[in-house]
Design a protein around this motif. Sequence first.
Motif, mmCIF file in Angstrom:
data_model
loop_
_atom_site.group_PDB
_atom_site.id
_atom_site.type_symbol
_atom_site.label_atom_id
_atom_site.label_comp_id
_atom_site.label_asym_id
_atom_site.label_seq_id
_atom_site.Cartn_x
_atom_site.Cartn_y
_atom_site.Cartn_z
ATOM 1 N N ASN A 169 0.822 -1.209 0.000
ATOM 2 C CA ASN A 169 0.000 0.000 0.000
ATOM 3 C C ASN A 169 0.856 1.260 0.000
ATOM 4 O O ASN A 169 0.454 2.302 -0.535
ATOM 5 C CB ASN A 169 -0.936 0.020 1.214
ATOM 6 C CG ASN A 169 -2.174 -0.835 0.998
ATOM 7 O OD1 ASN A 169 -2.480 -1.211 -0.126
ATOM 8 N ND2 ASN A 169 -2.879 -1.157 2.068
ATOM 9 N N ASN A 170 2.042 1.180 0.600
ATOM 10 C CA ASN A 170 2.947 2.332 0.595
ATOM 11 C C ASN A 170 3.456 2.623 -0.812
ATOM 12 O O ASN A 170 3.608 3.785 -1.209
ATOM 13 C CB ASN A 170 4.130 2.086 1.536
ATOM 14 C CG ASN A 170 3.727 2.073 2.992
ATOM 15 O OD1 ASN A 170 2.815 2.793 3.401
ATOM 16 N ND2 ASN A 170 4.388 1.257 3.790
ATOM 17 N N SER A 171 3.726 1.572 -1.557
ATOM 18 C CA SER A 171 4.161 1.750 -2.945
ATOM 19 C C SER A 171 3.024 2.296 -3.806
ATOM 20 O O SER A 171 3.240 3.122 -4.695
ATOM 21 C CB SER A 171 4.659 0.421 -3.515
ATOM 22 O OG SER A 171 5.182 0.598 -4.815
ATOM 23 N N LEU A 172 1.809 1.835 -3.523
ATOM 24 C CA LEU A 172 0.651 2.345 -4.254
ATOM 25 C C LEU A 172 0.446 3.831 -3.980
ATOM 26 O O LEU A 172 0.132 4.611 -4.889
ATOM 27 C CB LEU A 172 -0.599 1.565 -3.850
ATOM 28 C CG LEU A 172 -1.896 1.951 -4.555
ATOM 29 C CD1 LEU A 172 -1.776 1.751 -6.054
ATOM 30 C CD2 LEU A 172 -3.067 1.137 -4.004
ATOM 31 N N GLU A 173 0.648 4.238 -2.735
ATOM 32 C CA GLU A 173 0.538 5.654 -2.386
ATOM 33 C C GLU A 173 1.597 6.467 -3.121
ATOM 34 O O GLU A 173 1.327 7.564 -3.624
ATOM 35 C CB GLU A 173 0.702 5.828 -0.874
ATOM 36 C CG GLU A 173 0.586 7.279 -0.415
ATOM 37 C CD GLU A 173 0.765 7.435 1.088
ATOM 38 O OE1 GLU A 173 0.832 8.586 1.558
ATOM 39 O OE2 GLU A 173 0.850 6.406 1.795
ATOM 40 N N LEU A 174 2.823 5.927 -3.185
ATOM 41 C CA LEU A 174 3.886 6.596 -3.935
ATOM 42 C C LEU A 174 3.494 6.750 -5.397
ATOM 43 O O LEU A 174 3.684 7.818 -5.997
ATOM 44 C CB LEU A 174 5.184 5.787 -3.821
ATOM 45 C CG LEU A 174 6.342 6.255 -4.708
ATOM 46 C CD1 LEU A 174 6.887 7.588 -4.214
ATOM 47 C CD2 LEU A 174 7.458 5.205 -4.752
#
Length: 367
Positions: A169-174
């Motif tokens: 999810n952190n990569s998706l936010e990025l």
Amino acid sequence: MDKLIGNRVHALCGQRLDYIFKHSQSINSAVHKQRNRSINSTVHKQVNKPSALTGNRTFCTMVNISSATAGKRAFYTEIYLPTSGRVSSSVKLTEVSSRPPMSDETSKMSEKFNIRLANSCQCSKTLVIIFGFYGAPEKAIGNYCRLYHGYGFDAMYVPSFLKHFAWPNNSLELATDLLSFVNRSCAKYEHILIHAFSMGAYNFTLCMSEMYRAPELYSSIEKRIEAVVYDSLTIGTLKNMAHGVGMGLSKNRVLQTVIPLSMSLYFKLTNKYTVQVYEHFIDLFKQKPLQVPTLLFYCKNDPMSEYDVVEALVHDWKTKFSFSVVNKSWEKSKHSAHFLVHKDEYSKTLDNFLKGIPGLLKIESKI
């Protein structure tokens, strides 16, 4: 309920990895002590300043501290301006105030995604987005920025943190933040090139996923992407990925063994929210690549990138799709450092690749 449990496991494992990381830093501190001191003095206030970028003080802290104290770089608050062809690591108040006023949201995104201009007197029409490898030192990124500056291309560096890999999810936010920034602030660029290293290719894959999911929002970006360069794809098994994390977190050989074991346990506990997600995006990467000229750099002795898997990927793309696929491999090289080990071959291969893209090179290469 499952999601709540997953988030809790993520937090607990993140704290444990944070503990391991801090101890790995203490072991390496004798080597980096002086270097760390100078970097800490410039970024201390920014690191301790709460913001949307630093996140809470659990799992994300490990990543943010690594970028500030491991002697690698400080890019949260750096804005890069061209000064006699060099990249400045700080901006004076007078230089900041001379820029047009920005909204708070745009200002935060500008701090997160800084663009390094090739020439202060000319406006480039091409932007290279560099998705860095985990733990990339500023010197290494600077080399690639200068490489593209030689073509008159501006460059934007997108760092890769452990939090992006450890919790998708952190990569998706990025990915959504980056695409939104490119939509708002990079409309002047007619051409976009992608250069993705190691874990950075994973972050770029999530950008591709978002472009496919919401073409009404990001079609203008996808249409401007002229080519993609993949360097040292971290591909094969989760063991490869975990090994890459260990190599990025510490130079201590013992910890490089312990950290992958901790990551393996973490993957078992969070399988539904990590491993299954990785498998989905790896399949997307293989089966639905961008239909643009693609160049791959890799080698046979890279423990984080399985040579046979990359070779099979190249073969599949060449046989199943019509876009140009160029590959350059070596018997011996170094993960995410092929340019350092084989500078002339790397530069010539990239130069020939870029020359094969119609209308892209409008100036004579300085290589």
